[in-house]
Design a protein around this motif. Structure first.
Motif, PDB file in Angstrom:
ATOM      1  N   SER A   4       0.838  -1.199   0.000  1.00 29.94           N
ATOM      2  CA  SER A   4       0.000   0.000   0.000  1.00 29.94           C
ATOM      3  C   SER A   4       0.870   1.244   0.000  1.00 29.94           C
ATOM      4  O   SER A   4       1.852   1.330   0.739  1.00 29.94           O
ATOM      5  CB  SER A   4      -0.908   0.002   1.236  1.00 29.94           C
ATOM      6  OG  SER A   4      -1.693   1.175   1.279  1.00 29.94           O
ATOM      7  N   SER A   5       0.525   2.188  -0.862  1.00 28.99           N
ATOM      8  CA  SER A   5       1.259   3.450  -0.941  1.00 28.99           C
ATOM      9  C   SER A   5       0.364   4.502  -1.574  1.00 28.99           C
ATOM     10  O   SER A   5      -0.482   4.180  -2.421  1.00 28.99           O
ATOM     11  CB  SER A   5       2.535   3.287  -1.782  1.00 28.99           C
ATOM     12  OG  SER A   5       3.133   4.542  -2.050  1.00 28.99           O
ATOM     13  N   GLU A  11      -0.086  -3.707  -9.746  1.00 28.25           N
ATOM     14  CA  GLU A  11      -1.186  -4.544 -10.195  1.00 28.25           C
ATOM     15  C   GLU A  11      -0.618  -5.787 -10.865  1.00 28.25           C
ATOM     16  O   GLU A  11       0.564  -5.836 -11.241  1.00 28.25           O
ATOM     17  CB  GLU A  11      -2.120  -3.803 -11.144  1.00 28.25           C
ATOM     18  CG  GLU A  11      -1.519  -3.391 -12.468  1.00 28.25           C
ATOM     19  CD  GLU A  11      -2.548  -2.734 -13.381  1.00 28.25           C
ATOM     20  OE1 GLU A  11      -3.302  -3.481 -14.035  1.00 28.25           O
ATOM     21  OE2 GLU A  11      -2.584  -1.493 -13.433  1.00 28.25           O
ATOM     22  N   LYS A  12      -1.465  -6.773 -11.002  1.00 25.96           N
ATOM     23  CA  LYS A  12      -1.081  -8.036 -11.619  1.00 25.96           C
ATOM     24  C   LYS A  12      -1.999  -8.320 -12.789  1.00 25.96           C
ATOM     25  O   LYS A  12      -3.221  -8.273 -12.652  1.00 25.96           O
ATOM     26  CB  LYS A  12      -1.151  -9.166 -10.595  1.00 25.96           C
ATOM     27  CG  LYS A  12      -0.827 -10.547 -11.148  1.00 25.96           C
ATOM     28  CD  LYS A  12      -1.021 -11.622 -10.094  1.00 25.96           C
ATOM     29  CE  LYS A  12      -0.806 -13.008 -10.669  1.00 25.96           C
ATOM     30  NZ  LYS A  12      -1.070 -14.080  -9.670  1.00 25.96           N
ATOM     31  N   GLN A  13      -1.417  -8.587 -13.943  1.00 26.20           N
ATOM     32  CA  GLN A  13      -2.177  -9.007 -15.112  1.00 26.20           C
ATOM     33  C   GLN A  13      -1.607 -10.340 -15.578  1.00 26.20           C
ATOM     34  O   GLN A  13      -0.582 -10.384 -16.271  1.00 26.20           O
ATOM     35  CB  GLN A  13      -2.098  -7.957 -16.224  1.00 26.20           C
ATOM     36  CG  GLN A  13      -2.784  -6.641 -15.879  1.00 26.20           C
ATOM     37  CD  GLN A  13      -2.887  -5.717 -17.071  1.00 26.20           C
ATOM     38  OE1 GLN A  13      -2.824  -6.121 -18.233  1.00 26.20           O
ATOM     39  NE2 GLN A  13      -3.049  -4.422 -16.790  1.00 26.20           N
ATOM     40  N   VAL A  16       2.239 -11.097 -15.358  1.00 32.51           N
ATOM     41  CA  VAL A  16       2.988  -9.837 -15.421  1.00 32.51           C
ATOM     42  C   VAL A  16       2.565  -8.914 -14.284  1.00 32.51           C
ATOM     43  O   VAL A  16       1.378  -8.704 -14.046  1.00 32.51           O
ATOM     44  CB  VAL A  16       2.757  -9.128 -16.773  1.00 32.51           C
ATOM     45  CG1 VAL A  16       3.458  -7.766 -16.795  1.00 32.51           C
ATOM     46  CG2 VAL A  16       3.253 -10.008 -17.918  1.00 32.51           C
ATOM     47  N   GLY A  17       3.546  -8.382 -13.590  1.00 32.24           N
ATOM     48  CA  GLY A  17       3.289  -7.375 -12.572  1.00 32.24           C
ATOM     49  C   GLY A  17       3.597  -5.991 -13.121  1.00 32.24           C
ATOM     50  O   GLY A  17       4.486  -5.833 -13.965  1.00 32.24           O
ATOM     51  N   ILE A  18       2.870  -4.994 -12.665  1.00 35.04           N
ATOM     52  CA  ILE A  18       3.103  -3.611 -13.099  1.00 35.04           C
ATOM     53  C   ILE A  18       3.329  -2.743 -11.866  1.00 35.04           C
ATOM     54  O   ILE A  18       2.544  -2.789 -10.911  1.00 35.04           O
ATOM     55  CB  ILE A  18       1.922  -3.048 -13.918  1.00 35.04           C
ATOM     56  CG1 ILE A  18       1.600  -3.958 -15.091  1.00 35.04           C
ATOM     57  CG2 ILE A  18       2.254  -1.636 -14.420  1.00 35.04           C
ATOM     58  CD1 ILE A  18       0.371  -3.513 -15.890  1.00 35.04           C
ATOM     59  N   PRO A  39      11.348  -0.573  -3.552  1.00 38.40           N
ATOM     60  CA  PRO A  39      11.755  -1.934  -3.174  1.00 38.40           C
ATOM     61  C   PRO A  39      10.609  -2.764  -2.603  1.00 38.40           C
ATOM     62  O   PRO A  39      10.506  -3.964  -2.863  1.00 38.40           O
ATOM     63  CB  PRO A  39      12.848  -1.699  -2.122  1.00 38.40           C
ATOM     64  CG  PRO A  39      13.369  -0.332  -2.412  1.00 38.40           C
ATOM     65  CD  PRO A  39      12.183   0.447  -2.881  1.00 38.40           C
ATOM     66  N   HIS A  40       9.725  -2.128  -1.828  1.00 36.42           N
ATOM     67  CA  HIS A  40       8.607  -2.844  -1.219  1.00 36.42           C
ATOM     68  C   HIS A  40       7.606  -3.301  -2.282  1.00 36.42           C
ATOM     69  O   HIS A  40       7.046  -4.405  -2.185  1.00 36.42           O
ATOM     70  CB  HIS A  40       7.927  -1.952  -0.180  1.00 36.42           C
ATOM     71  CG  HIS A  40       8.854  -1.431   0.873  1.00 36.42           C
ATOM     72  ND1 HIS A  40       9.495  -2.262   1.768  1.00 36.42           N
ATOM     73  CD2 HIS A  40       9.273  -0.174   1.168  1.00 36.42           C
ATOM     74  CE1 HIS A  40      10.264  -1.542   2.579  1.00 36.42           C
ATOM     75  NE2 HIS A  40      10.146  -0.270   2.225  1.00 36.42           N
ATOM     76  N   ALA A  41       7.400  -2.458  -3.299  1.00 31.54           N
ATOM     77  CA  ALA A  41       6.498  -2.828  -4.390  1.00 31.54           C
ATOM     78  C   ALA A  41       7.048  -4.024  -5.165  1.00 31.54           C
ATOM     79  O   ALA A  41       6.318  -4.962  -5.496  1.00 31.54           O
ATOM     80  CB  ALA A  41       6.296  -1.631  -5.321  1.00 31.54           C
ATOM     81  N   LEU A  42       8.337  -3.999  -5.438  1.00 29.13           N
ATOM     82  CA  LEU A  42       8.970  -5.110  -6.163  1.00 29.13           C
ATOM     83  C   LEU A  42       8.913  -6.391  -5.347  1.00 29.13           C
ATOM     84  O   LEU A  42       8.625  -7.475  -5.878  1.00 29.13           O
ATOM     85  CB  LEU A  42      10.412  -4.753  -6.502  1.00 29.13           C
ATOM     86  CG  LEU A  42      10.612  -3.600  -7.482  1.00 29.13           C
ATOM     87  CD1 LEU A  42      12.088  -3.211  -7.555  1.00 29.13           C
ATOM     88  CD2 LEU A  42      10.096  -3.957  -8.874  1.00 29.13           C
ATOM     89  N   ASP A  43       9.180  -6.282  -4.058  1.00 29.94           N
ATOM     90  CA  ASP A  43       9.134  -7.460  -3.189  1.00 29.94           C
ATOM     91  C   ASP A  43       7.734  -8.070  -3.173  1.00 29.94           C
ATOM     92  O   ASP A  43       7.577  -9.300  -3.228  1.00 29.94           O
ATOM     93  CB  ASP A  43       9.544  -7.093  -1.760  1.00 29.94           C
ATOM     94  CG  ASP A  43      11.031  -6.853  -1.610  1.00 29.94           C
ATOM     95  OD1 ASP A  43      11.798  -7.243  -2.518  1.00 29.94           O
ATOM     96  OD2 ASP A  43      11.443  -6.257  -0.594  1.00 29.94           O
ATOM     97  N   ALA A  44       6.717  -7.211  -3.103  1.00 31.04           N
ATOM     98  CA  ALA A  44       5.342  -7.695  -3.062  1.00 31.04           C
ATOM     99  C   ALA A  44       4.997  -8.474  -4.325  1.00 31.04           C
ATOM    100  O   ALA A  44       4.341  -9.518  -4.269  1.00 31.04           O
ATOM    101  CB  ALA A  44       4.370  -6.522  -2.876  1.00 31.04           C
TER     102      ALA A  44
END
Length: 275
Positions: A4-5, A11-13, A16-18, A39-44
């Motif tokens: 969350s930010s 998002e996930k399609q 593929v993650g965006i 970094p947190h978004a990539l980890d998620a």
């Protein structure tokens, strides 16, 4: 996939993650809140075993207009309480290292990251895309290693990564002049792989490319990126040894390899599991 930010969204399609830079009103300029969320978004996304590739994109008309100099920029260190100039410098260096690490998280991401660029890609925007594995752009894109025009030495990754992408003459021209270049020039010198007519077409091409990557064995793709990254700081001999040992311990022993061989023999698309 918990994340969350207020300034970055994911998002996930399918596979593929965006990662979306989500400060459209500020042309996605990088505030501390924004870059520290990367970094947190990539980890998620990478925690989701189905994700095989990630797209990095910006909301609105522009990819990234650089660091947010007005709201959260270079004067921030002056607000820090320090007992001496030396202590203030140490605090500023620590903050710069955190910024550097946030950008490096893109390069270190386990899966390939594709930058989809439209509009401005200036200053810290170039730091972002040079940390990505692949870059594509719309015809309206404008790129600039802008720091020298502001009286700065770029210090978040461009000067380290751009020489691995472009030849020395192009790096020097862009870094010394701080000039703007358009998408056609960026493609000509190899900064981007391809240029597309519109932002929509560029995103569609990015999704197609990411899906093409994600359709391959997850273990093999992640292993390939691992070897490419580690080889940057190795001799050929060292890299070959690492490559041979890594392949022996992973993909040669994988279910994915057996499935790939079987699918080839049966003339069908493989169904990889990443195991």
């Amino acid at each position: 996939m918990s994340f969350s930010s207020n300034v970055l969204s994911i998002e996930k399609q399918g596979q593929v993650g965006i990662v979306w830079l989500d400060r459209e009103a500020k042309f996605n300029a990088l505030s501390t809140e924004l870059w520290s969320s990367i970094p947190h978004a990539l980890d998620a996304l990478c925690e989701d075993g189905e994700i095989g590739a990630i797209i990095l994109a910006g909301r609105g008309k522009h990819f990234c207009a650089g660091i947010d100099l007005v709201e959260d920029g270079l004067s921030a260190h002056k607000k820090a309480k320090a007992r001496s100039k030396a202590e203030a410098n140490i605090q500023q260096l620590a903050n710069t290292q955190k910024f550097q690490a946030a950008i490096t998280a893109i390069a270190d991401c386990a899966v390939p990251v594709v930058a989809v660029v439209q509009g401005f890609c200036l200053g810290a925007g170039v730091d972002l895309i040079t940390a990505c594995d692949i870059r594509i752009a719309s015809a309206c894109s404008v790129f600039s290693v802008r720091e020298t025009r502001l009286g700065l030495v770029a210090d978040v990754g461009t000067l380290q990564r751009l020489p691995k992408i472009l030849n020395a003459g192009h790096v020097a021209e862009l870094a010394y002049t701080g000039k703007d270049i358009k998408a056609d020039r960026a493609e000509k010198i190899g900064l981007v792989n391809d240029v597309y007519e519109s932002a929509e077409a560029t995103m569609a091409a990015g999704m197609a490319l990411a899906n093409e990557i994600a359709a391959n064995s997850p273990m093999a793709v992640r292993g390939t990126k691992f070897i490419l990254r580690k080889s940057e700081d190795m001799t050929d001999e060292q890299s070959l040894m690492l490559n041979g040992m890594f392949t022996m311990m992973t993909s040669l022993q994988s279910n994915d390899l057996q499935e790939g061989i079987k699918a080839f023999a049966e003339r069908r698309a493989p169904k990889f599991t990443g195991s």
